[in-house]
Design an enzyme around this catalytic site. Structure first.
Site, PDB file in Angstrom:
ATOM      1  N   VAL A  65     -32.244   5.137 -13.637  1.00 39.25           N
ATOM      2  CA  VAL A  65     -33.671   4.992 -13.970  1.00 39.25           C
ATOM      3  C   VAL A  65     -34.535   6.148 -13.462  1.00 39.25           C
ATOM      4  CG1 VAL A  65     -33.645   2.474 -14.189  1.00 39.25           C
ATOM      5  CG2 VAL A  65     -34.133   3.512 -11.942  1.00 39.25           C
ATOM      6  N   ASN A  91     -36.392  -3.723 -12.040  1.00 34.03           N
ATOM      7  CA  ASN A  91     -35.745  -4.341 -10.887  1.00 34.03           C
ATOM      8  C   ASN A  91     -34.927  -3.345 -10.053  1.00 34.03           C
ATOM      9  OD1 ASN A  91     -34.223  -6.679  -9.421  1.00 34.03           O
ATOM     10  ND2 ASN A  91     -32.608  -5.480 -10.414  1.00 34.03           N
ATOM     11  N   TYR A 156     -39.576   2.790   1.795  1.00 36.53           N
ATOM     12  CA  TYR A 156     -39.454   1.664   0.852  1.00 36.53           C
ATOM     13  C   TYR A 156     -40.803   1.012   0.580  1.00 36.53           C
ATOM     14  CZ  TYR A 156     -37.443  -2.784  -0.885  1.00 36.53           C
ATOM     15  OH  TYR A 156     -37.109  -3.894  -1.623  1.00 36.53           O
ATOM     16  N   LYS A 160     -42.995   0.384  -2.931  1.00 35.81           N
ATOM     17  CA  LYS A 160     -43.272  -0.969  -3.434  1.00 35.81           C
ATOM     18  C   LYS A 160     -44.787  -1.210  -3.531  1.00 35.81           C
ATOM     19  CE  LYS A 160     -39.031  -2.225  -4.106  1.00 35.81           C
ATOM     20  NZ  LYS A 160     -38.536  -2.509  -5.453  1.00 35.81           N
ATOM     21  N   ILE A 189     -34.167 -11.473   0.418  1.00 36.51           N
ATOM     22  CA  ILE A 189     -33.299 -12.174  -0.542  1.00 36.51           C
ATOM     23  C   ILE A 189     -31.830 -11.977  -0.165  1.00 36.51           C
ATOM     24  CG2 ILE A 189     -32.844 -12.543  -3.000  1.00 36.51           C
ATOM     25  CD1 ILE A 189     -35.260 -10.663  -3.563  1.00 36.51           C
TER      26      ILE A 189
HETATM   27  P1  NAD Z   1     -28.950  -4.724  -4.872  1.00 36.08           P
HETATM   28  O1  NAD Z   1     -28.678  -3.500  -4.091  1.00 36.08           O
HETATM   29  O2  NAD Z   1     -27.975  -5.844  -4.828  1.00 36.08           O
HETATM   30  O3  NAD Z   1     -29.180  -4.360  -6.419  1.00 36.08           O
HETATM   31  C1  NAD Z   1     -29.841  -3.205  -6.850  1.00 36.08           C
HETATM   32  C2  NAD Z   1     -29.314  -2.838  -8.233  1.00 36.08           C
HETATM   33  O4  NAD Z   1     -30.006  -1.667  -8.686  1.00 36.08           O
HETATM   34  C3  NAD Z   1     -27.815  -2.508  -8.228  1.00 36.08           C
HETATM   35  O5  NAD Z   1     -27.195  -3.080  -9.341  1.00 36.08           O
HETATM   36  C4  NAD Z   1     -27.818  -0.988  -8.295  1.00 36.08           C
HETATM   37  O6  NAD Z   1     -26.629  -0.413  -8.836  1.00 36.08           O
HETATM   38  C5  NAD Z   1     -29.034  -0.748  -9.186  1.00 36.08           C
HETATM   39  N1  NAD Z   1     -29.510   0.623  -9.083  1.00 36.08           N
HETATM   40  C6  NAD Z   1     -29.680   1.362  -7.953  1.00 36.08           C
HETATM   41  N2  NAD Z   1     -30.109   2.592  -8.271  1.00 36.08           N
HETATM   42  C7  NAD Z   1     -30.230   2.627  -9.633  1.00 36.08           C
HETATM   43  C8  NAD Z   1     -30.637   3.627 -10.556  1.00 36.08           C
HETATM   44  N3  NAD Z   1     -31.010   4.853 -10.134  1.00 36.08           N
HETATM   45  N4  NAD Z   1     -30.637   3.331 -11.870  1.00 36.08           N
HETATM   46  C9  NAD Z   1     -30.254   2.107 -12.313  1.00 36.08           C
HETATM   47  N5  NAD Z   1     -29.859   1.116 -11.462  1.00 36.08           N
HETATM   48  C10 NAD Z   1     -29.851   1.389 -10.151  1.00 36.08           C
HETATM   49  O7  NAD Z   1     -30.385  -5.206  -4.376  1.00 36.08           O
HETATM   50  P2  NAD Z   1     -31.319  -6.422  -4.844  1.00 36.08           P
HETATM   51  O8  NAD Z   1     -31.750  -7.125  -3.638  1.00 36.08           O
HETATM   52  O9  NAD Z   1     -30.716  -7.161  -5.977  1.00 36.08           O
HETATM   53  O10 NAD Z   1     -32.580  -5.580  -5.357  1.00 36.08           O
HETATM   54  C11 NAD Z   1     -33.200  -5.793  -6.603  1.00 36.08           C
HETATM   55  C12 NAD Z   1     -34.673  -5.444  -6.479  1.00 36.08           C
HETATM   56  O11 NAD Z   1     -35.306  -6.390  -5.616  1.00 36.08           O
HETATM   57  C13 NAD Z   1     -34.943  -4.071  -5.866  1.00 36.08           C
HETATM   58  O12 NAD Z   1     -36.035  -3.455  -6.514  1.00 36.08           O
HETATM   59  C14 NAD Z   1     -35.314  -4.405  -4.439  1.00 36.08           C
HETATM   60  O13 NAD Z   1     -36.116  -3.414  -3.861  1.00 36.08           O
HETATM   61  C15 NAD Z   1     -36.081  -5.687  -4.656  1.00 36.08           C
HETATM   62  N6  NAD Z   1     -36.230  -6.533  -3.474  1.00 36.08           N
HETATM   63  C16 NAD Z   1     -35.143  -6.928  -2.769  1.00 36.08           C
HETATM   64  C17 NAD Z   1     -35.317  -7.708  -1.635  1.00 36.08           C
HETATM   65  C18 NAD Z   1     -34.157  -8.195  -0.816  1.00 36.08           C
HETATM   66  O14 NAD Z   1     -34.387  -8.747   0.274  1.00 36.08           O
HETATM   67  N7  NAD Z   1     -32.931  -8.072  -1.261  1.00 36.08           N
HETATM   68  C19 NAD Z   1     -36.617  -8.095  -1.255  1.00 36.08           C
HETATM   69  C20 NAD Z   1     -37.702  -7.679  -2.019  1.00 36.08           C
HETATM   70  C21 NAD Z   1     -37.496  -6.894  -3.136  1.00 36.08           C
END
Ligand code: NAD
Length: 248
Positions: A65, A91, A156, A160, A189
């Protein structure tokens, strides 16, 4: 129309929250465009397979992305395959911890390019089609860290918080075209992003969460479905906190 008549593109949906959202949308019957970066292709194909087992159409579209040309090509391919994109969920995201007084530019560049440039690239690529069809739902995955000054989240949290700015401008500029744009601000999460931390650190964190646990990805997915529904037409530019009472 219902979600079952909609085409949804979710970035980074090979695993974690993105996958949980893809499955939640697929359970409603929606056609799914699954995106992930090349190194996560195997997991993305697994997501596609699980969706197809539900009797729903799904396809994998590889793209980093952070790369404008790859995102443009991905959106063109999704349009070719499904004819339209009704819902975009920005996402894909990465995290690097570090205190600002010891910060490294390479970490800043990495996090900004995925978490902020990524949603910018995808949003501007889908908007012309959404404006032409007079319908769109964009959901941006922000974070609790955008709302609070949490130690070590300088790279981060900044991205955000920036994503909330992108959400509000996207909402304002497209409100007359049937397009809404909203953000979710989840707390912690239960995905790889959190589970990479040592158990003692996680336990110390969970003590601070009033609900007493991490969020299940499915709990966040339900909120994404809410924003993506046709019936949420009057809600735009909003940020929904889902954090187990961490920030009240
Ligand atoms: P995760 O690391 O399990 O998943 C992230 C996904 O994004 C993976 O499939 C990864 O391969 C993909 N990705 C990474 N770089 C990419 C790129 N350049 N192009 C396309 N895909 C890419 O983490 P998650 O917790 O599922 O995170 C999903 C979203 O939720 C993120 O934006 C994260 O910041 C946000 N988030 C997560 C939490 C948490 O506590 N886990 C809290 C708040 C927000």
């Amino acid at each position: 129309m219902k979600i079952k008549d909609r085409v949804t593109l979710i970035t980074g949906s090979g695993q974690g929250l993105g996958k949980a959202m893809a499955l939640a949308f697929a359970r409603e019957g929606g056609k799914m465009a699954i995106n992930d970066i090349a190194f996560n292709e195997a997991k993305a194909l697994q997501t596609v397979e699980e969706i197809r087992q539900l009797g729903v159409e799904a396809e994998f579209f590889v793209a980093d992305v952070s790369q404008e040309l790859e995102v443009n090509a991905m959106v063109a391919k999704v349009l070719e395959r499904f004819g339209r994109i009704d819902i975009l969920i920005n996402n894909a995201g990465i995290n690097r911890d570090g205190l600002l007084h010891k910060a490294e530019s390479k970490n800043w560049d990495a996090v900004v390019s995925v978490n902020l440039t990524g949603p910018f690239n995808a949003t501007k690529a889908v908007l012309p089609g959404m404006r032409q069809q007079g319908y769109g739902r964009i959901v941006n995955i922000s974070s609790l860290t955008a709302r609070m000054g949490i130690f070590g989240t300088g790279y981060y949290a900044t991205t955000k918080a920036g994503l909330i700015g992108l959400t509000k401008v996207t909402a304002a500029e497209n409100v007359t075209k049937g397009i809404t744009c909203n953000a979710l601000a989840p707390g912690y999460i239960k995905t790889d992003m959190m589970l990479k931390y040592p158990e003692d650190q996680l336990k110390a964190l969970i003590v601070k969460i009033p609900v007493g646990r991490l969020a299940e990805p499915e709990e966040i997915a339900d909120a994404a479905l809410f924003f993506a529904a046709d019936s949420s037409a009057y809600m735009t530019g909003a940020v929904l906190d889902i954090n187990g009472g961490f920030l009240i």
